[in-house]
Design an enzyme around this catalytic site. Structure first.
Site, mmCIF file in Angstrom:
data_model
loop_
_atom_site.group_PDB
_atom_site.id
_atom_site.type_symbol
_atom_site.label_atom_id
_atom_site.label_comp_id
_atom_site.label_asym_id
_atom_site.label_seq_id
_atom_site.Cartn_x
_atom_site.Cartn_y
_atom_site.Cartn_z
ATOM 1 N N GLY A 1 0.829 -1.212 0.000
ATOM 2 C CA GLY A 1 0.000 0.000 0.000
ATOM 3 C C GLY A 1 0.852 1.246 0.000
ATOM 4 N NE ARG B 1 8.618 6.497 -0.230
ATOM 5 C CZ ARG B 1 9.808 6.790 -0.658
ATOM 6 N NH1 ARG B 1 10.439 7.828 -0.166
ATOM 7 N NH2 ARG B 1 10.406 6.055 -1.558
ATOM 8 C CE LYS C 1 8.061 7.798 -4.263
ATOM 9 N NZ LYS C 1 8.651 7.311 -5.517
ATOM 10 C CG ASP D 1 10.391 8.351 7.517
ATOM 11 O OD1 ASP D 1 10.013 7.875 6.417
ATOM 12 O OD2 ASP D 1 11.427 9.021 7.652
ATOM 13 N N GLY D 2 7.072 7.479 6.332
ATOM 14 C CA GLY D 2 6.174 8.165 5.404
ATOM 15 C C GLY D 2 6.820 9.339 4.690
ATOM 16 C CG ASP E 1 5.408 -3.453 -4.954
ATOM 17 O OD1 ASP E 1 5.993 -4.509 -5.251
ATOM 18 O OD2 ASP E 1 5.961 -2.525 -4.349
#
Ligand code: AMP
Ligand code: MG
Length: 497
Positions: free
Chosen positions: A87, A90, A110, A122-123, A249
């Site tokens: 998924g 980030r 992003k 940490d995204g 992905d």
């Protein structure tokens, strides 16, 4: 006043396909670059939005009206192994818009903070990979390779902690669809036949509406995706591009290049070249790319088997020939592109050696001599019909094998002489497909160093400007054409996560 007319469709898929997510604000967003050309194509009404305002939107500090931010769920095979839930860890889809000519665009931030799919991440994104993706994806577009695009790059003013402390950045990227093979896998692996069907119907109606009238739209979807990827990978190969992390992905359903992590353009040609630090086995090496694309497409086919026919065996039998067509489609796309690169404007039926053999001979020789991929084809496109001193620029790429390269040129000219096309016209046709400039790794690295170490974005902007017209020789830009000098060579690339 700046406004975006969002037409959000992904949210209509409903629960199970995404999680609504707000971007996490950053301290001090500063706009580095905004892609006005793309904004215009996307029909974004920019009005007189100031850079500060754009920085607020494209850092996620303000969510524009009409956006319905969400993170998409997907799974995927990473280096051959299945991970059940990835998924957008980030990334946040702000929403979708319809472009000037009716095209679909999805806008995604992003590096905009954690989501429910972040796992241990940490995204965030360091600034370096943001600049890298901006440069490479936009260069790919200008080279004519299907790709996601870059709409904006913002510095966040926050530190990002990796092996070292780095300045943070956010890239706003745009795709015609962010659905991946992994999005299908997520639902298929949960045996969620309804989910797969819903997603396939969504992809067909939004991205491939012409397929809805076919006898079996899902099988046609597979055919289309197979064809798109055969063409896409053929293009990568023709520019010496290595994606580096072709996990399922990172494979877009619409056949755009997506996820610019450890990707790189080769300087010196090596058929089995790998750049990525994490690709220890060379799974995603240059010459493995077509085979891996097919492997990924087989994973996609496995998902569609659930909906192509109520009888599994019949579905498997239906997808098999479609997958088997990949190799032929790929070779055809590859050969068409290579013929254009070599100036083989007409197919010569009885040429001996054949155009295809001659092309392969050239590549084998380039591999042996580590010839610069881009310069070799560029110099080839400048050669005259008769041998002259200009040949030297081409032959220089072949070190001690120059006599063999000279023999190759004799055979090449024999074919040229059968075309009956004026030299100038042939040269200019070849120069439309053999770029002068590519985003060379050492130039990208130098631009990133300047930006990260000195907050000086001039090298980034200048490189970007040069790459906007990659097929035209530009005055005073000689150094952008050159391969890395001693000590400048980039040996390894990193995911940048
Ligand atoms: P990638 O290798 O960039 O395709 O990423 C693989 C997965 O890891 C995707 O689901 C990403 O969203 C997730 N990911 C990568 N970097 C981060 C990060 N810094 N924080 C959260 N998730 C991440
Ligand atoms: Mg990815």
């Amino acid at each position: 006043m700046f406004s975006i007319s969002f037409e959000n469709q992904y949210v209509t898929l409903g629960e199970g396909f995404f999680a609504r997510t707000r971007p996490t604000p950053v301290s001090d967003p500063v706009l580095i670059r905004f892609n006005h050309d793309l904004a215009e194509q996307m029909n974004l009404d920019m009005g007189d939005a100031a850079p500060d305002q754009l920085a607020q939107w494209f850092s996620g500090n303000q969510v524009p009206e009409g956006a319905e931010p969400l993170s998409m769920v997907y799974a995927g095979h990473q280096f051959g192994f299945y991970t059940p839930r990835l998924g957008d860890g980030r990334a946040i889809l702000l929403g979708e818009v319809i472009g000037k000519e009716g095209q679909n665009y999805e806008i995604q931030l992003k590096g905009s903070g954690r989501t429910v799919y972040s796992r241990n991440g940490d995204g965030r994104s360091p600034l370096g990979p943001v600049l890298r993706e901006y440069l490479v994806s936009e260069a790919m577009y200008r080279l004519g390779v299907p790709t996601t695009r870059a709409l904006a790059a913002v510095a966040t003013g926050d530190a990002v902690y990796r092996e070292e402390v780095l300045p943070g950045g956010i890239l706003t990227r745009v795709a015609s669809s962010f659905v991946r093979v992994g999005t299908f896998e997520y639902h298929a692996r949960h045996s969620d036949q309804e989910g797969v069907k819903k997603l396939a119907d969504y992809v067909i109606s939004r991205s491939f509406p012409e397929l809805s009238d076919s006898g079996n739209p899902y099988l046609s979807l597979l055919e289309t995706v197979v064809e798109r990827h055969a063409c896409l990978v053929a293009k990568w190969m023709q520019f010496g591009f290595i994606h580096g992390v072709m996990n399922t992905d990172n494979m877009s359903i619409v056949g755009e290049t997506i996820d610019y992590g450890p990707c790189a353009f080769m300087d010196g040609f090596a058929i089995n070249k790998v750049f990525s630090s994490i690709d220890q086995q060379g799974r995603y090496a240059y010459d493995n790319q077509p085979g891996i694309a097919l492997w990924n497409l087989a994973r996609f086919a496995e998902c569609l088997v659930l909906i192509i026919d109520s009888e599994v065996d019949a579905a498997v039998e239906a997808v098999r020939p479609v997958l088997e067509k990949f190799q032929t489609l790929y070779e055809k796309a590859w050969m068409t592109g290579m013929r254009a690169k070599c100036g083989f404007i007409r197919e010569a039926q009885n040429a001996n050696p054949s155009q295809s053999l001659l092309t392969k001979e050239l590549l084998a020789l380039m591999h042996e001599c580590s010839s610069d991929f881009t310069i070799t084809f560029y110099e080839l496109s400048r050669l005259s019909d008769q041998a002259d001193k200009q040949d030297h620029a081409f032959l220089r790429q072949f070190a001690s094998r120059q006599p063999v390269a000279r023999d190759w040129l004799v055979k090449w000219r024999t074919i040229m002489s059968t075309h009956g096309i004026k030299q100038k016209q042939r040269q200019s046709q070849m120069q439309c497909v053999n770029p002068v400039y590519i985003p060379r790794n050492h130039l990208i690295e130098a631009a990133i160093r300047r930006a990260e170490d000195h907050r000086d974005f001039s090298a980034f902007h200048e490189l970007h400007e040069v790459l906007k017209t990659p097929y035209a020789k530009q005055k005073g830009k000689q150094r952008y054409q050159c391969p890395p000098g001693p000590g400048q060579e980039v040996i390894q690339t990193f995911c940048g996560t």
